[in-house]
Design a protein around this motif. Structure first.
Motif, PDB file in Angstrom:
ATOM      1  N   ALA A   1     -28.936  48.275 -20.064  1.00 30.72           N
ATOM      2  CA  ALA A   1     -29.274  48.617 -18.687  1.00 30.72           C
ATOM      3  C   ALA A   1     -28.502  49.857 -18.253  1.00 30.72           C
ATOM      4  CB  ALA A   1     -28.963  47.440 -17.767  1.00 30.72           C
ATOM      5  N   SER A   2     -28.842  50.393 -17.085  1.00 31.28           N
ATOM      6  CA  SER A   2     -28.109  51.529 -16.538  1.00 31.28           C
ATOM      7  C   SER A   2     -26.683  51.104 -16.209  1.00 31.28           C
ATOM      8  CB  SER A   2     -28.798  52.062 -15.283  1.00 31.28           C
ATOM      9  OG  SER A   2     -28.812  51.078 -14.265  1.00 31.28           O
ATOM     10  N   ALA A   3     -25.785  52.071 -16.073  1.00 31.97           N
ATOM     11  CA  ALA A   3     -24.365  51.770 -15.876  1.00 31.97           C
ATOM     12  C   ALA A   3     -24.128  50.858 -14.684  1.00 31.97           C
ATOM     13  CB  ALA A   3     -23.578  53.067 -15.724  1.00 31.97           C
ATOM     14  N   ARG A   4     -24.866  51.067 -13.588  1.00 33.73           N
ATOM     15  CA  ARG A   4     -24.667  50.271 -12.384  1.00 33.73           C
ATOM     16  C   ARG A   4     -25.288  48.887 -12.484  1.00 33.73           C
ATOM     17  NH1 ARG A   4     -25.630  54.425  -7.269  1.00 33.73           N
ATOM     18  NH2 ARG A   4     -23.915  55.886  -7.772  1.00 33.73           N
ATOM     19  N   GLU A   5     -26.178  48.677 -13.434  1.00 38.42           N
ATOM     20  CA  GLU A   5     -26.898  47.410 -13.525  1.00 38.42           C
ATOM     21  C   GLU A   5     -26.548  46.603 -14.774  1.00 38.42           C
ATOM     22  OE1 GLU A   5     -30.981  48.508 -13.306  1.00 38.42           O
ATOM     23  OE2 GLU A   5     -30.927  48.919 -11.146  1.00 38.42           O
ATOM     24  N   ARG A   6     -25.537  47.040 -15.516  1.00 33.17           N
ATOM     25  CA  ARG A   6     -25.180  46.320 -16.745  1.00 33.17           C
ATOM     26  C   ARG A   6     -24.659  44.922 -16.449  1.00 33.17           C
ATOM     27  NH1 ARG A   6     -22.356  51.291 -20.168  1.00 33.17           N
ATOM     28  NH2 ARG A   6     -24.316  52.407 -20.572  1.00 33.17           N
ATOM     29  N   TRP A   7     -23.895  44.758 -15.376  1.00 31.75           N
ATOM     30  CA  TRP A   7     -23.425  43.436 -14.976  1.00 31.75           C
ATOM     31  C   TRP A   7     -24.279  42.912 -13.827  1.00 31.75           C
ATOM     32  CZ3 TRP A   7     -20.141  40.613 -17.698  1.00 31.75           C
ATOM     33  CH2 TRP A   7     -19.232  41.257 -18.554  1.00 31.75           C
ATOM     34  N   ARG A   8     -24.738  41.664 -13.930  1.00 35.83           N
ATOM     35  CA  ARG A   8     -25.469  41.018 -12.843  1.00 35.83           C
ATOM     36  C   ARG A   8     -24.981  39.575 -12.712  1.00 35.83           C
ATOM     37  NH1 ARG A   8     -29.286  37.429 -14.632  1.00 35.83           N
ATOM     38  NH2 ARG A   8     -29.977  37.619 -16.817  1.00 35.83           N
ATOM     39  N   CYS A   9     -25.225  38.988 -11.569  1.00 31.50           N
ATOM     40  CA  CYS A   9     -24.832  37.609 -11.330  1.00 31.50           C
ATOM     41  C   CYS A   9     -25.877  36.658 -11.909  1.00 31.50           C
ATOM     42  CB  CYS A   9     -24.660  37.350  -9.842  1.00 31.50           C
ATOM     43  SG  CYS A   9     -23.292  38.242  -9.089  1.00 31.50           S
ATOM     44  N   GLY A  10     -25.418  35.621 -12.629  1.00 25.03           N
ATOM     45  CA  GLY A  10     -26.306  34.605 -13.161  1.00 25.03           C
ATOM     46  C   GLY A  10     -26.259  33.345 -12.312  1.00 25.03           C
ATOM     47  N   THR A  11     -26.990  32.307 -12.724  1.00 21.87           N
ATOM     48  CA  THR A  11     -26.983  31.032 -12.011  1.00 21.87           C
ATOM     49  C   THR A  11     -25.630  30.341 -12.162  1.00 21.87           C
ATOM     50  OG1 THR A  11     -29.352  30.761 -12.433  1.00 21.87           O
ATOM     51  CG2 THR A  11     -28.116  28.790 -11.799  1.00 21.87           C
ATOM     52  N   PRO A  12     -24.953  29.997 -11.068  1.00 28.19           N
ATOM     53  CA  PRO A  12     -23.641  29.342 -11.176  1.00 28.19           C
ATOM     54  C   PRO A  12     -23.740  27.986 -11.869  1.00 28.19           C
ATOM     55  CG  PRO A  12     -24.021  30.162  -8.945  1.00 28.19           C
ATOM     56  CD  PRO A  12     -25.341  30.251  -9.669  1.00 28.19           C
ATOM     57  N   MET A  13     -22.652  27.585 -12.528  1.00 27.28           N
ATOM     58  CA  MET A  13     -22.590  26.242 -13.095  1.00 27.28           C
ATOM     59  C   MET A  13     -22.577  25.202 -11.985  1.00 27.28           C
ATOM     60  SD  MET A  13     -19.820  26.553 -16.190  1.00 27.28           S
ATOM     61  CE  MET A  13     -18.500  27.074 -15.064  1.00 27.28           C
ATOM     62  N   ASN A  14     -22.837  23.948 -12.327  1.00 33.35           N
ATOM     63  CA  ASN A  14     -22.790  22.868 -11.346  1.00 33.35           C
ATOM     64  C   ASN A  14     -21.360  22.495 -10.976  1.00 33.35           C
ATOM     65  OD1 ASN A  14     -25.647  22.496 -11.268  1.00 33.35           O
ATOM     66  ND2 ASN A  14     -25.515  21.425 -13.227  1.00 33.35           N
ATOM     67  N   HIS A  15     -20.414  22.768 -11.889  1.00 28.56           N
ATOM     68  CA  HIS A  15     -19.023  22.376 -11.673  1.00 28.56           C
ATOM     69  C   HIS A  15     -18.096  23.555 -11.987  1.00 28.56           C
ATOM     70  CE1 HIS A  15     -20.167  18.101 -11.346  1.00 28.56           C
ATOM     71  NE2 HIS A  15     -21.022  18.380 -12.313  1.00 28.56           N
ATOM     72  N   ALA A  16     -17.219  23.885 -11.020  1.00 26.17           N
ATOM     73  CA  ALA A  16     -16.258  24.973 -11.210  1.00 26.17           C
ATOM     74  C   ALA A  16     -15.169  24.544 -12.188  1.00 26.17           C
ATOM     75  CB  ALA A  16     -15.640  25.356  -9.865  1.00 26.17           C
ATOM     76  N   ARG A  17     -14.879  25.415 -13.155  1.00 25.51           N
ATOM     77  CA  ARG A  17     -13.848  25.114 -14.153  1.00 25.51           C
ATOM     78  C   ARG A  17     -13.198  26.397 -14.647  1.00 25.51           C
ATOM     79  NH1 ARG A  17     -17.290  22.227 -18.495  1.00 25.51           N
ATOM     80  NH2 ARG A  17     -18.996  23.181 -17.310  1.00 25.51           N
ATOM     81  N   HIS A  18     -11.945  26.304 -15.043  1.00 23.76           N
ATOM     82  CA  HIS A  18     -11.295  27.388 -15.769  1.00 23.76           C
ATOM     83  C   HIS A  18     -10.703  26.811 -17.047  1.00 23.76           C
ATOM     84  CE1 HIS A  18      -6.919  26.527 -15.198  1.00 23.76           C
ATOM     85  NE2 HIS A  18      -7.351  25.871 -14.139  1.00 23.76           N
ATOM     86  N   GLY A  19     -10.374  27.675 -17.992  1.00 23.06           N
ATOM     87  CA  GLY A  19      -9.861  27.194 -19.271  1.00 23.06           C
ATOM     88  C   GLY A  19     -10.919  26.507 -20.114  1.00 23.06           C
ATOM     89  N   LEU A  20     -12.201  26.697 -19.780  1.00 16.53           N
ATOM     90  CA  LEU A  20     -13.286  26.077 -20.532  1.00 16.53           C
ATOM     91  C   LEU A  20     -13.677  26.930 -21.736  1.00 16.53           C
ATOM     92  CD1 LEU A  20     -16.680  26.694 -18.676  1.00 16.53           C
ATOM     93  CD2 LEU A  20     -14.580  27.888 -18.084  1.00 16.53           C
TER      94      LEU A  20
END
Length: 236
Positions: free
Chosen positions: A24-43
């Motif tokens: 994608a173009s430089a400004r559009e390379r990162w986009r937001c996806g569908t969030p998970m149902n449960h927030a977690r870190h260290g996964l």
């Protein structure tokens, strides 16, 4: 490339998903996806048979055995692991998921390796034990699993007897933790992370994205869209 969960710049546990498209173009390379149902870190995140697995980690109640699976349209509940663990590693070998190391409610860093076989839809504890380390990133190329710690790489492969064994790999260009590793052919990508010496490095080190290609480390031109540590990533 999908980047899921982790903590944001304020240290809050998140369920957010970022998707990277290098074409994608430089400004559009990162986009937001569908969030998970449960927030977690260290996964951990891994792709198996075209599905993205978000495995374990830490939620508001502590270490988790939770598994969520992205089926292409939505996140669905997967088979839970045997052991609740966080800050561990996952790799796919021979169409099976391997969960390696980590930390949990018992504060142990010497968990047995768990193996998930999709045809049986269950996790099985296997006898092999991995390096006693948490916060390791894992990627698989061919029949070799690469695991990165704070300063260096280890390579996990089967020996002539069919057993898994570790070998030492190349050192990282900087000493960091809380990152993840993605393997794409001959390249190993380091995503996110925080330096060991926080007083000597400014906040933008959370944005650091570097890759290892044929023995040479170099920074990528497009950093992660938002600072992250204790993050996991996978190719899809």
């Amino acid at each position: 490339m999908w980047v899921i969960g982790g903590k944001d710049g304020a240290g809050r546990i998140t369920n957010t998903v970022f998707v990277y498209n290098p074409n994608a173009s430089a400004r559009e390379r990162w986009r937001c996806g569908t969030p998970m149902n449960h927030a977690r870190h260290g996964l951990c995140a891994a792709v198996l048979e075209g599905k993205l697995y978000a495995i374990g980690g830490t939620d508001a109640e502590g270490a988790s055995d939770r598994v969520e699976v992205w089926n292409g349209e939505a996140w669905e509940l997967g088979k839970s692991m045997i052991v609740k663990r966080t800050d561990f590693s996952v790799g796919v070998l021979e169409q099976q998921l391997y969960a390696v190391g980590g930390d949990g409610e018992c504060r142990s860093m010497n968990f047995p390796v768990e193996c998930y076989i999709p045809e049986r839809d269950r996790w099985t504890a296997v006898g092999t034990r991995a390096s006693q380390s948490i916060r390791r990133g894992v990627g698989v190329a061919g029949n070799v699993l690469y695991s990165a710690g704070e300063t260096g790489f280890s390579c996990l492969r089967r020996n002539l007897r069919g057993l898994l064994s570790w070998n030492r790999g190349p050192e990282l260009p900087i000493s960091i933790e809380g990152f993840d590793v993605v393997v794409d052919c001959t390249q190993l990508y380091i995503i996110g992370g925080v330096p060991d010496d926080e007083t000597a490095t400014n906040f933008w080190r959370f944005n650091t994205t570097e890759n290892y290609d044929r023995g040479n480390w170099r920074p990528l031109l497009s950093p992660l869209g938002s600072p992250r540590y204790d993050v996991k990533a996978a190719l899809l």
